[in-house]
Write an enzyme that holds these catalytic residues in place. Structure first.
Site, PDB file in Angstrom:
ATOM      1  N   GLU A 115       0.798  -1.237   0.000  1.00  0.00           N
ATOM      2  CA  GLU A 115       0.000   0.000   0.000  1.00  0.00           C
ATOM      3  C   GLU A 115       0.823   1.276   0.000  1.00  0.00           C
ATOM      4  OE1 GLU A 115      -2.744  -0.494   3.265  1.00  0.00           O
ATOM      5  OE2 GLU A 115      -3.527  -2.364   2.447  1.00  0.00           O
ATOM      6  N   ASN A 161       2.000  -5.203  -3.129  1.00  0.00           N
ATOM      7  CA  ASN A 161       0.588  -5.508  -2.852  1.00  0.00           C
ATOM      8  C   ASN A 161      -0.165  -4.222  -2.567  1.00  0.00           C
ATOM      9  OD1 ASN A 161      -1.475  -7.543  -2.176  1.00  0.00           O
ATOM     10  ND2 ASN A 161      -1.277  -6.806  -0.070  1.00  0.00           N
ATOM     11  N   HIS A 172     -10.701  -5.975  -2.332  1.00  0.00           N
ATOM     12  CA  HIS A 172     -11.743  -5.777  -1.323  1.00  0.00           C
ATOM     13  C   HIS A 172     -12.906  -5.060  -2.011  1.00  0.00           C
ATOM     14  CE1 HIS A 172      -9.257  -6.996   2.072  1.00  0.00           C
ATOM     15  NE2 HIS A 172      -8.283  -6.210   1.641  1.00  0.00           N
ATOM     16  N   GLU A 182      -6.320 -10.625  -1.105  1.00  0.00           N
ATOM     17  CA  GLU A 182      -7.129 -10.370   0.101  1.00  0.00           C
ATOM     18  C   GLU A 182      -8.608 -10.321  -0.261  1.00  0.00           C
ATOM     19  OE1 GLU A 182      -5.724  -6.948   2.309  1.00  0.00           O
ATOM     20  OE2 GLU A 182      -3.629  -7.435   1.922  1.00  0.00           O
ATOM     21  N   ASP A 216     -12.368 -10.204  -0.628  1.00  0.00           N
ATOM     22  CA  ASP A 216     -13.649 -10.287   0.073  1.00  0.00           C
ATOM     23  C   ASP A 216     -14.628  -9.392  -0.662  1.00  0.00           C
ATOM     24  OD1 ASP A 216     -12.750  -7.780   1.021  1.00  0.00           O
ATOM     25  OD2 ASP A 216     -12.635  -8.422   3.109  1.00  0.00           O
TER      26      ASP A 216
HETATM   27  O1  G2I Z   1      -7.692  -3.627   6.332  1.00  0.00           O
HETATM   28  C1  G2I Z   1      -7.865  -4.813   5.635  1.00  0.00           C
HETATM   29  C2  G2I Z   1      -6.562  -5.277   5.031  1.00  0.00           C
HETATM   30  C3  G2I Z   1      -6.090  -4.287   3.997  1.00  0.00           C
HETATM   31  N1  G2I Z   1      -4.839  -4.684   3.357  1.00  0.00           N
HETATM   32  C4  G2I Z   1      -3.754  -5.020   4.269  1.00  0.00           C
HETATM   33  C5  G2I Z   1      -4.208  -5.991   5.347  1.00  0.00           C
HETATM   34  O2  G2I Z   1      -3.150  -6.199   6.280  1.00  0.00           O
HETATM   35  C6  G2I Z   1      -5.434  -5.468   6.064  1.00  0.00           C
HETATM   36  O3  G2I Z   1      -5.770  -6.421   7.077  1.00  0.00           O
HETATM   37  C7  G2I Z   1      -6.308  -5.906   8.247  1.00  0.00           C
HETATM   38  C8  G2I Z   1      -6.611  -7.058   9.178  1.00  0.00           C
HETATM   39  O4  G2I Z   1      -7.607  -7.879   8.582  1.00  0.00           O
HETATM   40  C9  G2I Z   1      -7.171  -6.503  10.511  1.00  0.00           C
HETATM   41  O5  G2I Z   1      -7.298  -7.578  11.468  1.00  0.00           O
HETATM   42  O6  G2I Z   1      -5.383  -5.028   8.830  1.00  0.00           O
HETATM   43  C10 G2I Z   1      -5.934  -4.409   9.970  1.00  0.00           C
HETATM   44  C11 G2I Z   1      -4.980  -3.357  10.478  1.00  0.00           C
HETATM   45  O7  G2I Z   1      -4.756  -2.408   9.555  1.00  0.00           O
HETATM   46  C12 G2I Z   1      -6.225  -5.446  11.054  1.00  0.00           C
HETATM   47  O8  G2I Z   1      -6.862  -4.820  12.142  1.00  0.00           O
HETATM   48  C13 G2I Z   1      -6.199  -4.921  13.339  1.00  0.00           C
HETATM   49  C14 G2I Z   1      -6.821  -3.920  14.284  1.00  0.00           C
HETATM   50  O9  G2I Z   1      -6.642  -2.633  13.737  1.00  0.00           O
HETATM   51  C15 G2I Z   1      -6.155  -3.994  15.617  1.00  0.00           C
HETATM   52  O10 G2I Z   1      -6.796  -3.145  16.510  1.00  0.00           O
HETATM   53  C16 G2I Z   1      -6.160  -5.428  16.143  1.00  0.00           C
HETATM   54  O11 G2I Z   1      -5.396  -5.505  17.331  1.00  0.00           O
HETATM   55  O12 G2I Z   1      -6.297  -6.236  13.886  1.00  0.00           O
HETATM   56  C17 G2I Z   1      -5.564  -6.364  15.088  1.00  0.00           C
HETATM   57  C18 G2I Z   1      -5.587  -7.858  15.533  1.00  0.00           C
HETATM   58  O13 G2I Z   1      -6.914  -8.311  15.644  1.00  0.00           O
END
Ligand code: G2I
Length: 472
Positions: free
Chosen positions: A169, A211, A247, A276, A278
């Site tokens: 990103e 990515n 997404h 990714e 969805d």
């Molecule tokens: O935002 C969706 C995805 C976009 N592209 C990059 C990916 O890395 C991203 O994944 C998401 C995860 O699915 C989330 O799970 O990235 C988020 C963070 O930017 C993740 O969220 C984080 C929360 O922000 C935190 O508060 C939490 O502690 O997940 C963490 C673990 O559950």
């Protein structure tokens, strides 16, 4: 920092079931006449169906959910690629500078290995989910810290990663085509290529990906990424793949030029991956969108596979949009069925061309052993080698009859050692080694094929010594 997707994202029936025939490479040893009728059943899992065209089907995985039996059951049954959802990110792996924490990511890698799946590493350098100490750095100190991070993490997982999201990103949304203004960008415009070079040096066998999101169709942002990839290819900056996060929701549906966009990147000489996926929604509309994305990947020879960003709707980072293939109870949704059916229509599609994941030209030209005609199975080997290591891809082809299990034997040169294998269960690590099918790829239709791979140190083997199969 927040993530803004709002704008653009928005049988054969055999009377000889169980008979084992052994065929030595280059020599045919087949028993008396065996008659078969019918064709192989369509594969019944996402992973097996994708494997029929040489592709993978993956999911994001959270380490803390591996103790959930429903979750683990679906994961191990359906998926052949695994991406740690958060556990390989900078904040997770280097919470204090130069102190590394791999326990959760290692659990996911161990699960992947135990189910014969591969791993996409995500992500080495990103403006989000940086540890506090990195957020407070700038300039040379941040650049050095970032490169050290890339080197350390890629070294820790050396030989275990199919592809790394080296940089995630890094481009701005909207029409500017500019880089995203981040602390990493402020260390100098060459931070991305520096990260890719460090990753290649640390793990020469991993494919290295850029990515991003909102790059799924042709637009200013994807044009900017395209230009960067073209430039990297021209100048020899090591890049092997581009990840399209994909997404989607009603505000940001699957672009009409989704396939064309994948294809134009592929034409640059990189593998393309859907990383990714969805799609918010439900019912037929959601199922149809999944079909479109899946078919687009199947239609692009260099599209290596699809990863969905979670298993059940309730596992999603945007659970309220019910964007995934399984409902909260783990039941298959219409979107699952449409995706599976689309993959199963792929029997005749061209397998993806793989980009050699090496910095130096292969020292061993691809070698193939001629498929013995009329045997239960045959195996053909191709090698990519560099000083001190190699990656081998083996294509296993069924003979005139469908097979239900197979095993390939070969001998590694003296001094060489097997380090890991995917889409097969390996026995032995030096000298004579064997590779047996895993649960999802034992069955091969008459005349059909599947692929597995392995990696090792030393010099590569140049031929298989035999392929053995049980008739289906
Ligand atoms: O935002 C969706 C995805 C976009 N592209 C990059 C990916 O890395 C991203 O994944 C998401 C995860 O699915 C989330 O799970 O990235 C988020 C963070 O930017 C993740 O969220 C984080 C929360 O922000 C935190 O508060 C939490 O502690 O997940 C963490 C673990 O559950």
């Amino acid at each position: 920092m927040t993530h803004d997707f709002a704008r653009v994202r928005g049988r054969s029936t055999s009377r000889l079931r169980g008979v084992v025939l052994t065929v030595a490479a280059g020599a045919v040893a087949i028993g008396a006449a065996i008659t078969f009728s019918g064709t192989a059943d369509a594969a019944t899992t996402l992973g097996a169906s994708a494997a029929a065209s040489g592709r993978y089907f993956g999911t994001a995985v959270a380490a803390y959910k591996l103790s959930d039996a429903t979750y683990l059951g679906i994961l191990s049954r359906e998926f052949t690629m695994v991406t740690p959802e958060n556990e390989m990110k900078w904040d997770a792996t280097e919470p204090s500078q130069n102190t590394f924490s791999y326990a959760n990511a290692d659990r996911i890698v161990a699960q992947a290995v135990s189910q014969g799946a591969r791993v996409r590493g995500h992500a080495l350098a990103w403006h989000q989910q940086q540890p506090g100490w990195a957020q407070s750095l700038s300039g040379t100190a941040l650049r050095s810290a970032m490169l050290n991070h890339v080197t350390q993490v890629a070294t820790h997982y050396r030989g275990q990663i199919y592809a790394w999201d080296v940089v995630n990103e890094a481009f701005a949304d909207g029409g500017s085509g500019a880089r995203r203004d981040s602390n990493l960008q402020q260390t100098g415009n060459d931070w991305i290529e520096a990260a890719f070079r460090a990753a290649r040096a640390a793990d020469p066998a991993a494919k290295l990906c850029y990515n991003d999101y909102n790059t799924d169709g042709q637009n200013a942002k994807s044009n900017a990424v395209y230009a960067m990839v073209q430039d990297f290819k021209t100048r020899g900056v090591p890049i092997d793949c581009v990840g399209f996060q994909s997404h989607f929701n009603s505000a940001s549906p699957v672009p009409s030029d989704y396939q064309a966009n994948l294809q134009r990147f592929a034409a640059l000489g990189v593998e393309v991956q859907i990383t990714e996926l969805d799609i918010e929604g439900s019912g037929t509309a959601q199922a149809d969108s999944y079909t479109r994305v899946t078919q687009a990947c199947l239609n692009v020879a260099q599209c290596a596979g699809i990863t969905v960003w979670g298993i059940r709707d309730t596992d999603s980072w945007r659970a309220s949009g019910t964007p995934l293939l399984f409902d909260g109870s783990g039941n298959k949704k219409a979107a699952y069925t449409s995706t599976l059916n689309t993959l199963n229509g792929a029997g005749t599609s061209v397998p993806p061309t793989t980009t050699p994941p090496v910095t130096t030209p292969p020292t061993t030209p691809p070698v193939t052993t001629p498929p013995p005609s009329g045997g239960a199975c045959s195996a053909a080997l191709s090698a990519n080698a560099w000083t001190g290591g190699f990656v081998i891809t083996v294509k296993v082809t069924a003979g005139a009859s469908a097979v239900s299990t197979w095993s390939v034997a070969l001998t590694l040169p003296s001094g060489s050692a097997l380090t890991n294998a995917w889409n097969a269960q390996a026995t032995g690590s030096s000298g004579a080694v064997q590779f047996a099918n895993v649960s999802y790829n034992g069955r091969i239709a008459a005349g059909g094929s599947t692929e597995f791979g392995f990696q090792g140190t030393g010099t590569p083997p140049t031929a298989v010594s035999g392929c053995t199969a049980s008739l289906a």
